[in-house]
Scaffold this active site. Structure first.
Site, mmCIF file in Angstrom:
data_model
loop_
_atom_site.group_PDB
_atom_site.id
_atom_site.type_symbol
_atom_site.label_atom_id
_atom_site.label_comp_id
_atom_site.label_asym_id
_atom_site.label_seq_id
_atom_site.Cartn_x
_atom_site.Cartn_y
_atom_site.Cartn_z
ATOM 1 C CG MET A 130 4.496 -7.369 0.949
ATOM 2 S SD MET A 130 5.261 -5.592 1.238
ATOM 3 C CE MET A 130 6.698 -5.804 1.483
ATOM 4 C CD GLN A 175 -9.565 -4.161 -6.996
ATOM 5 O OE1 GLN A 175 -10.214 -4.974 -6.139
ATOM 6 N NE2 GLN A 175 -8.289 -3.919 -6.445
ATOM 7 C CG HIS A 219 -1.834 -1.063 1.250
ATOM 8 N ND1 HIS A 219 -1.944 -1.925 2.350
ATOM 9 C CD2 HIS A 219 -3.059 -1.360 0.462
ATOM 10 C CE1 HIS A 219 -2.800 -2.937 2.212
ATOM 11 N NE2 HIS A 219 -3.681 -2.386 0.962
#
Ligand code: AMP
Length: 279
Positions: free
Chosen positions: A185, A154, A36
């Site tokens: 991750m 996605q 992220h």
């Protein structure tokens, strides 16, 4: 860092930037990790202001247990984001994003994209993802949207959503960040036991093994070998699929003249893990 909980407050605040300055947006479900962070750092570098959202979207979980067990650690995430010098965090409640209840969702014509791979094993998942990303985009109205290739399908779905909604937002796919072991991750890795986390690196090794054997064997044969190795190691494999990277059209065989992508999903200790690589 400024934290918003209400859509109207966020939108009103961001209005000042929309004309003269660029807004980069990183939607997440929290339990943040360096994958992220890589998106946030890039969005911060490439835009005047960076907005990150944390919202665990209940409608995109097919399995209620998966939703209930999804790590929700907002305080730790706020610390993480402060450390990474994020400008704006949007952390709405479920009621804020679903004021008319969880069943009130728009439908998007995703055609075949929503029935294969993740869509096949998680019916309705991508409709719910589109619904929430659309609502978040309406609140943030970003110039640039940053999403990870870790969730490769996605990205294709959101590209379609942007087309369907005539959005001017530019989608920027970002590479997958991995642990030293090669394991992609993921917030879900937190749910693995210490021994399973060590074992989970096998998923990336399997993808690489298939890739390395592309000139030696048929895809069908290498895939079967990969499935056997995973089964012996205690994984339940949902799919290992080779497809055209841009369209996600399924491919029967390796073809070095085409840009192909290899994707897989497997469960370990009941935790669903996904990964993919370019072929
Ligand atoms: P999530 O919180 O899992 O919904 O992910 C939020 C965003 O971060 C999505 O665009 C993901 O694809 C991206 N992301 C998740 N894991 C990684 C990773 N290991 N490397 C890069 N991006 C990631």
């Amino acid at each position: 860092m400024i934290i918003f909980k209400k859509r109207t407050d966020l939108t009103a605040y961001l209005k000042q930037f929309s004309a003269s300055k660029s807004i980069g947006f990183v939607p997440t479900m929290g339990a943040l990790h360096n994958g992220h962070a890589s998106l946030i750092e890039r969005a911060t570098f490439e835009n005047d202001v960076c907005v990150c959202s944390i919202f665990v979207n209940p409608t995109q979980f097919n399995d209620p247990t998966d939703y209930n067990k999804y790590p929700q650690i907002l305080d730790a995430d706020i610390e993480f984001l402060t450390h990474h010098r994020l400008d704006i965090l949007f952390a709405p409640s479920v009621d804020e994003m679903y004021p008319f209840g969880l069943l009130q969702m728009d439908r998007y014509n995703l055609a075949e994209l929503e029935n294969k791979m993740e869509g096949k094993f998680r019916p309705g998942h991508f409709q719910a993802v589109c619904h929430i990303v659309h609502q978040l985009l309406l609140s943030v109205n970003p110039h640039n949207l940053y999403m990870g290739e870790k969730d490769f399908q996605q990205i294709a779905v959101i590209r379609k959503l942007l087309q369907l909604t005539n959005s001017t937002t530019k989608l920027i796919p970002c590479p997958t960040l991995r642990e030293e072991s090669g394991l992609a991750m993921s917030s879900r890795n937190k749910r693995l036991s210490v021994s399973a986390r060590k074992k989970a690196k096998l998923l990336y090794e399997i993808l690489m093994l298939i890739k390395e054997n592309q000139d030696r064997d048929s895809f069908k044969k290498v895939r079967q070998k990969a499935m056997d190795i995973l089964a012996d190691a205690g994984f339940y494999t949902e799919y290992i699929t080779l497809c055209i990277a841009d369209t996600l059209e399924e491919e029967e065989e390796f073809n070095s003249n085409k840009k192909q992508r290899l994707l897989l999903a497997a469960q370990l200790e009941g935790v669903r893990l996904i990964d993919n690589i370019a072929i």
